[in-house]
Design an enzyme around this catalytic site. Structure first.
Site: not given
Ligand code: ZN
Length: 664
Positions: A548, A561
């Site tokens: 990410s 996350y």
């Protein structure tokens, strides 16, 4: 065997080709008559000639066309008069014969007609059907084949000694038809090859085919030569993945390119592999010579690929010298095909088949499973005795036969390779499945969403429902992938969760653990389970991690996350260091703001946008290039990083985010 002719169904096929299409499909869809593109059919009709009057036209199945799905435009029209004149020529080289077929074609832009075109032309009846009927092949592939045929069929058929298809066989059939055809004759038996029936209507020709096959089956039944009753029984689940991958690695090395290896799920192959007489029964040859392009002449017994390749080389050298050369440039030597087996019989693994695509491997399995049935029935009747090796070789190295395989000569980038993709039911994972399939890979897609099992309908895709946080489920999924395709060459770690926004002071530890268990821990488990397979990838293993933008540039409210993806990234970097010496590359993509994925609901988008004080539309295209990034964009990069462009790259982190100021 019952006729499947149905007048109502037949009436649904209009035009003068309608009945021809209907009965061709009846024949093509019956595996006891033909398998996978075998067999051919024709009809003789009149067509208006350009300069007035009518031409007598033979419409024959195009070469390589599958009878089961044939359409009107897949019958190639040829001038019958030219074909009949050709039969009068005493000698014709393969190359000249091929040229003359093209001269006879009504439209030079049509596909090449069947290699058996001239055989159809010399039979006087309007409709001609040719199959490789299993029951007839069982009778003819025995030492007393001719006697069995004459006892089973009497004067219903003309018996044609074996001859390679093409000009010579057609001339021989023309001669025998002229000498022996009576009012009782309804077909020809081509020894070691197949069956021809004919009639004035499509139905008559089809039902004569059925009548002849029924007689052959009855003949076998009366002599106890029947199919084993346990046919179709499924193999138990067993952990054989490591052995399959090892075997596939060595077969690929001999093939010179990566191949898929498929373990048959039925018990019949293993039963045959354990038959005390398997060495005699399996090494005689194929049921009909055109199976050779899918199965090679004989299967490999056990797992000694070196010995198999050496014996294939010897077979090539023995027969190459006698192979006619009029198809090649003068003086050009015959080039040996790869010496790798296509069918393996192993007492533990059972029947395994090999192909460059999943369809090729499945085709070889269907053919060989039927061949086993034929061999056992012929043995019960008398003894299995296939065509001599020289005749099989002549078909294997006949350019007309090889061109059936050469149709897709330029292999796709990932042909023969296997990708395992997590999170395959939606979003980036599903886009990766699409992209890897399009580049020729076989794909095992796993997902917690059970819809993954039916997500892609192609033999190259196996969907397995699996919770990646359960190690035993992961191991079982890999086992299924290796049973179907023979290994795992590429691993795409795409499964992940994106929790709703939460500041650290409100972040619950159990939520932190939940996110880590999917985004980080599960990937450690799958990497550990996959590495024994990745190291046996014929072209070197590849791991592609979908991380990410939050790794280099985390955002407020996304602690769990961002931290879990950072842990995954670090795990991947260590894997790159540890596995480089094994030839395994590990690379990472950092997507950002990919909104067509399962984890992005409109609520999540709005919550994230609010963190940055933006509307959701501004948030979607908030990057240097001002573009929206899609799952397909990420998938294209992921596949490219598994391909040759990144062959010398490992441990790399590449953004796919439209350009991010904090990353740049
Ligand atoms: Zn044939």
């Amino acid at each position: 065997m019952d006729s499947r002719w149905d007048e109502d169904e037949a009436a649904g096929f209009g035009g003068d080709l309608g009945p021809r299409i209907y009965s061709s499909r009846l024949i093509g869809s019956d595996p006891s008559l033909v398998l996978h593109g075998g067999g051919n059919t024709s009809v003789k009709l009149q067509r208006p000639a350009l300069f007035g009057g009518n031409d007598d036209v033979l419409l024959v199945k195009g070469s390589g066309v599958d009878l089961a799905k044939i359409e009107a435009d897949q019958f190639t029209p040829l001038r019958l008069a030219h074909l009949l004149e050709l039969v009068g020529v005493a000698q014709l080289s393969d190359r000249e014969f091929d040229r003359q077929l093209r001269v006879a074609m009504m439209d030079s832009t049509d596909g090449a007609p069947s290699v058996e075109t001239l055989l159809h032309a010399v039979i006087p009846h309007s409709y001609v059907d040719h199959s490789h009927a299993a029951a007839v092949l069982t009778l003819t592939n025995t030492p007393s084949g001719e006697r069995h045929i004459s006892e089973a069929f009497g004067d219903l058929v003309i018996v044609v000694p074996y001859m390679r298809p093409g000009f010579g066989l057609a001339r021989l059939c023309a001669k025998l038809v002229a000498e022996q055809m009576t009012d009782a004759t309804i077909g020809l038996v081509l020894l070691h090859h197949g069956l021809v029936s004919f009639g004035q209507t499509a139905r008559e020709s089809y039902e004569r085919m059925i009548e002849l096959v029924t007689r052959a089956e009855e003949y076998l039944r009366l002599r106890g030569a029947v199919t084993e009753p346990d046919t179709g029984r499924q193999m138990p689940d067993e952990s054989l993945g490591a052995e399959l991958a090892e075997l596939r690695f060595r077969v690929s090395a001999h093939a010179g390119f990566p191949v898929l290896l498929r373990r048959d799920s039925e018990t019949v192959g293993r039963g045959f592999a354990r038959n005390p007489d398997v060495a005699t029964l399996s090494q005689s040859g194929p049921a009909t010579p055109d199976h050779v392009i899918w199965t090679k002449r004989v299967p490999m017994l056990g797992r000694d690929v070196d010995a198999y390749a050496a014996s294939y080389q010897a077979y090539f050298e023995t027969h190459a010298a006698s192979q006619e050369s009029d198809d090649r440039e003068p003086g050009a030597p015959l080039v040996m095909l790869d010496p790798a087996p296509r069918v393996v019989l192993d007492p533990a693994l059972g029947l395994c088949t090999i192909g460059r695509t999943a369809t090729e491997a499945a085709t070889a399995a269907d053919i060989y499973r039927q061949t086993i049935d034929l061999i056992l029935r012929a043995s019960a009747l008398e003894r299995w005795q296939a065509l001599p090796a020289a005749d099989v070789f002549a078909v294997e190295y006949w350019p007309a036969e090889q061109s059936k395989l050469r149709r897709d000569e330029t292999p796709l980038e990932f042909a023969g390779e296997v990708a395992l993709i997590t999170g395959a039911a939606s979003g980036i994972g599903a886009a990766c499945v699409d992209e890897f399939l399009a580049r020729g890979a076989a794909v095992c897609g796993i997902d917690i969403d059970p819809s993954v099992t039916g997500a892609f309908s192609t033999p190259s895709f196996l969907g397995v429902a699996c919770d990646v946080t359960q190690e035993a489920d992961l191991a079982a999924a890999i086992e299924r992938a290796t049973a179907r395709f023979g290994g795992v060459d590429m691993l795409v770690l795409s499964a992940g969760v994106f929790p709703s926004s939460a500041r650290i002071d409100a972040l619950d530890l159990s939520e932190w653990h939940r996110v880590f268990s999917v985004n980080a821990d599960a990937n450690l488990a799958i990497l550990r389970l996959a590495v024994p397979f990745l190291r046996l990838a014929p072209r070197g293993g590849r791991v592609l991690v979908v991380a990410s933008k939050n790794v280099p540039a985390p955002g407020p409210g996304a602690a769990a996350y961002s931290a879990s993806k950072a842990a995954l990234t670090q795990l991947a970097r260590v894997a790159a260091l540890e596995w480089g010496p094994l030839g395994i590359r590990v690379n990472i993509v950092h997507p950002n703001a990919v909104f067509d994925t399962g984890i992005w609901t409109e609520d999540v988008i709005q919550a994230r946008a609010a963190e940055y004080g933006m509307t959701s539309q501004e948030y979607r295209t908030h990057n240097v290039l001002g573009v929206e990034v899609t799952s397909a964009d990420v998938a294209r990069l992921a596949a490219t990083m598994c391909g040759m462009a990144f062959a010398k790259t490992t441990g790399a982190q590449v953004p796919v985010d439209g350009g991010n100021e904090r990353v740049i």
